[in-house]
Write an enzyme that holds these catalytic residues in place. Structure first.
Site, PDB file in Angstrom:
ATOM      1  CG  ASP A 171      52.084  41.833  40.874  1.00 26.71           C
ATOM      2  OD1 ASP A 171      51.910  42.163  42.044  1.00 26.71           O
ATOM      3  OD2 ASP A 171      52.969  41.027  40.499  1.00 26.71           O
ATOM      4  CG  HIS A 174      49.142  41.407  49.293  1.00 25.88           C
ATOM      5  ND1 HIS A 174      48.797  42.569  48.626  1.00 25.88           N
ATOM      6  CD2 HIS A 174      50.010  40.758  48.497  1.00 25.88           C
ATOM      7  CE1 HIS A 174      49.437  42.598  47.481  1.00 25.88           C
ATOM      8  NE2 HIS A 174      50.176  41.515  47.366  1.00 25.88           N
ATOM      9  CG  ASP A 175      53.242  42.640  48.899  1.00 27.14           C
ATOM     10  OD1 ASP A 175      53.066  41.413  49.020  1.00 27.14           O
ATOM     11  OD2 ASP A 175      53.153  43.245  47.806  1.00 27.14           O
ATOM     12  CD  GLU A 205      53.376  45.919  43.646  1.00 25.88           C
ATOM     13  OE1 GLU A 205      53.749  45.635  44.778  1.00 25.88           O
ATOM     14  OE2 GLU A 205      53.462  45.101  42.703  1.00 25.88           O
ATOM     15  CG  ASN A 232      35.083  25.090  51.596  1.00 23.94           C
ATOM     16  OD1 ASN A 232      35.838  25.826  52.235  1.00 23.94           O
ATOM     17  ND2 ASN A 232      35.453  24.495  50.486  1.00 23.94           N
ATOM     18  CG  ASP A 261      35.549  29.852  50.379  1.00 22.94           C
ATOM     19  OD1 ASP A 261      34.646  30.680  50.608  1.00 22.94           O
ATOM     20  OD2 ASP A 261      35.755  28.844  51.088  1.00 22.94           O
ATOM     21  CG  ASP A 308      46.609  41.728  42.059  1.00 20.79           C
ATOM     22  OD1 ASP A 308      47.564  42.084  41.368  1.00 20.79           O
ATOM     23  OD2 ASP A 308      46.520  41.928  43.276  1.00 20.79           O
TER      24      ASP A 308
HETATM   25  C1  GLC Z   1      53.842  42.302  44.041  1.00 22.23           C
HETATM   26  C2  GLC Z   1      52.853  41.599  44.938  1.00 22.23           C
HETATM   27  C3  GLC Z   1      53.593  40.614  45.789  1.00 22.23           C
HETATM   28  C4  GLC Z   1      54.273  39.616  44.895  1.00 22.23           C
HETATM   29  C5  GLC Z   1      55.142  40.297  43.829  1.00 22.23           C
HETATM   30  C6  GLC Z   1      55.476  39.364  42.700  1.00 22.23           C
HETATM   31  O1  GLC Z   1      54.736  43.063  44.758  1.00 22.23           O
HETATM   32  O2  GLC Z   1      52.131  42.537  45.682  1.00 22.23           O
HETATM   33  O3  GLC Z   1      52.763  39.984  46.717  1.00 22.23           O
HETATM   34  O4  GLC Z   1      55.078  38.746  45.646  1.00 22.23           O
HETATM   35  O5  GLC Z   1      54.483  41.375  43.236  1.00 22.23           O
HETATM   36  O6  GLC Z   1      54.352  39.114  41.929  1.00 22.23           O
HETATM   37 CA    CA Z   2      37.387  27.475  51.822  1.00 24.70          CA
END
Ligand code: GLC
Ligand code: CA
Length: 541
Positions: free
Chosen positions: A198, A320-321, A253, A22, A28, A97
């Protein structure tokens, strides 16, 4: 019962940076739906979404303010249900997640807790200080700084192993378990395939004694990592909830996990698989932030250790980390070749491969920037900490850039138009990745030699050869940057050879002139050796 996660690969979407429908510059759910055909075309079967729950996003969604609502920036619950249905049509399953070590400080539970209201006060970990002005113990947050925040109205501190906007839940309280079980059922009943859990190996705090050492981040972890209480809770969640759903996936994780606890997670049916961190720590130098060169032999030793002792691994290079993998484990000079060599390893090791959006294109990190402008709370925390260090500014910035996760969260490159096809608006929420204009979906789709088409071929090969999914892992003696192993299933076996270096290598004599059908050959033919980042996969019967 067929377990999809034993044959299918996982594709991780970072929703904020995947596709904006959008024009507000933020990815999104409708954007994700519009790209499902693309995702299916790669050959993955499972899609894991980083958090999309309602959140103030101090930690970009890893701070949940309502587990039963979709964040309005990403869409609505109807959009999410449409995503589930559209994914299913294409043979894709959706994994969410699960962030339950902590909630957001804006979660109604925590707001009530701050007022001392029951039962919510006991959903969190509140303690009196040691004495006035001194926190209950010396633990430090994973993001550095004290892990306790004082609440004057209560005369108590609350624990936050991450940002102070992420108060830790009290897993000693059976109500918390009950709430989480309800959340799980709510989404599993909607048709969600499972959860990536997580920081799930630190939810149960065994004691609150001071931590040893002087680590500015994560001090005290000997009191909460992989405790008996943690194992018990995971078993309970599995038994009470997951085991009631036919095929499903539970991925942990598990920060700083060791082999012994890893074996328990699988053996005692606590998790289906878990992420390890040893291989992605290999390039961490000074302050755990400045990069150092990875020795491929050391990398092999670490990866093989888990391959040999854990019955089923969750394999990954990126998420993403983590900074993008080419510059870390491959070579920018051999960008495509090393992306493919790393991809081959990922897709031929035993376990479930996790591919982070853009990895299938050979995407790079966003360029380094002034860390003051980072949206990442981890980078901001390190910036605060290093202000007290009397370091030159360039060094301080380098350390922060080493931690900063904005760089790997750059928007997905769909084409080479001005906003890379990510947004129809005029600005994306984050800087774009470094690029030469060719590493995007539109260009790579047309180029048979692209990283994208390599991933497609490799996933297809994996789907056609059960040895590569269900076979045993049989490491072969090798030195230096050579990875040599077989995947063996009954009488069938595939030999994989990978040169994970920018130099041509000679193969040991016993690996020359192997008889069999070549399934994959990357890089030029050189006699009795492999070129830089060269790869061979041979069906040796
Ligand atoms: C996990 C996630 C990370 C987040 C952390 C706290 O490591 O991958 O992105 O900052 O947990 O939730
Ligand atoms: Ca958007």
């Amino acid at each position: 019962m067929e377990q999809l996660w034993k044959s299918g690969a996982v594709y991780q979407i970072y929703p904020r940076s995947f596709c904006d429908s959008n024009g507000d510059g933020v990815g999104d759910i409708p954007g994700i739906i519009s790209k499902l055909d693309y995702i299916a075309s790669i050959g993955v079967k499972i899609v894991w979404l980083s958090p999309i729950y309602k959140s103030p996003k101090f930690d970009m969604g890893y701070d949940v303010a309502d587990y039963y609502e979709i964040d309005p920036e990403y869409g609505t619950m109807e959009d999410f249900e449409r995503l589930l249905a559209e994914a299913k049509k294409r043979g894709l399953r959706i994994v969410m997640d699960l962030v339950v070590n902590h909630t957001s400080s804006e979660h109604p539970w925590f707001r009530a807790a701050l007022k001392g209201e029951m039962p919510y006060h006991d959903y969190y970990i509140f303690k009196k200080g040691k004495k006035e002005g001194v926190p209950p113990n010396n633990w430090t947050s994973m993001f550095t700084g004290t892990a306790w925040e004082y609440v004057p109205e209560l005369g108590e501190y609350y624990l936050h192993l991450y940002d102070k906007a992420q108060p830790d839940l009290n897993w000693r309280n059976p109500k918390v378990l009950e709430e989480v079980e309800n959340i799980l059922r709510f989404y599993l009943d909607k048709g969600v395939y499972g959860f990536r859990c997580d920081v799930i190996n630190q939810i149960y705090k065994e004691s609150f004694e001071d931590g040893a050492g002087r680590n500015p981040s994560g001090r005290g972890q000997e009191h909460y990592l992989m405790t008996e209480g943690n194992h018990r809770i995971l078993r309970t969640l599995y038994e009470d909830v997951f085991s009631k759903y036919e095929d499903h996936i539970v991925v942990g994780e598990t920060f700083n996990v060791d082999i012994e606890n890893g074996i328990r997670f699988l053996r005692d049916k606590e998790l289906d698989m878990f992420f390890t961190f040893e291989h992605v720590a290999l390039d961490k130098g000074l302050f755990g932030a400045l990069p150092k060169k990875v020795n491929p032999a050391k990398l092999r030793e670490v990866l093989y250790k888990y391959q040999k002792s854990i019955p089923w691994n969750a394999n990954y290079w990126e998420n993403h980390d983590q900074h993008r993998c080419i510059a870390r484990f491959g070579s920018l000079k051999y960008r495509d070749a090393s992306a493919k060599a790393l991809g081959t390893l990922l897709l031929t090791l035993k376990g479930t491969p996790f591919i982070y959006q853009g990895q299938e294109l050979g995407m790079l990190d966003a360029p380094m920037k002034d860390p003051e402008t980072s949206t990442d709370c981890a980078a901001q925390a390190v910036l605060r900490l290093t202000k007290g260090f009397h370091l030159p500014k360039w060094l301080r910035y380098k350390i922060c850039n080493g931690i900063d996760r904005d760089s790997c969260r750059a928007p997905m490159s769909w084409d080479n138009s001005i906003n890379q096809g990510f947004t129809p608006g005029d600005k994306a929420w984050l800087l774009f990745a470094e690029d030469d204009g060719t590493h995007n979906v539109a260009c790579e789709d047309k180029n048979p030699e692209s990283v994208l088409n390599f991933y497609r071929k490799m996933l297809d090969l994996r789907a056609k050869h059960e040895e590569l999914t269900h076979g045993n892992f049989d490491p072969l003696p090798s030195k230096g940057p050579l990875f040599a192993f077989r995947r063996v299933l009954g009488k069938a076996s595939i030999l994989v050879l990978i040169n994970l270096s920018a130099k041509a290598i000679k193969l040991p004599v016993y690996l020359r002139n192997i008889e069999g059908k070549t399934l994959l050959s990357l890089g030029e033919d050189i006699p009795a050796g492999l070129p830089p980042f060269g790869v061979r996969a041979i069906d040796v019967g």
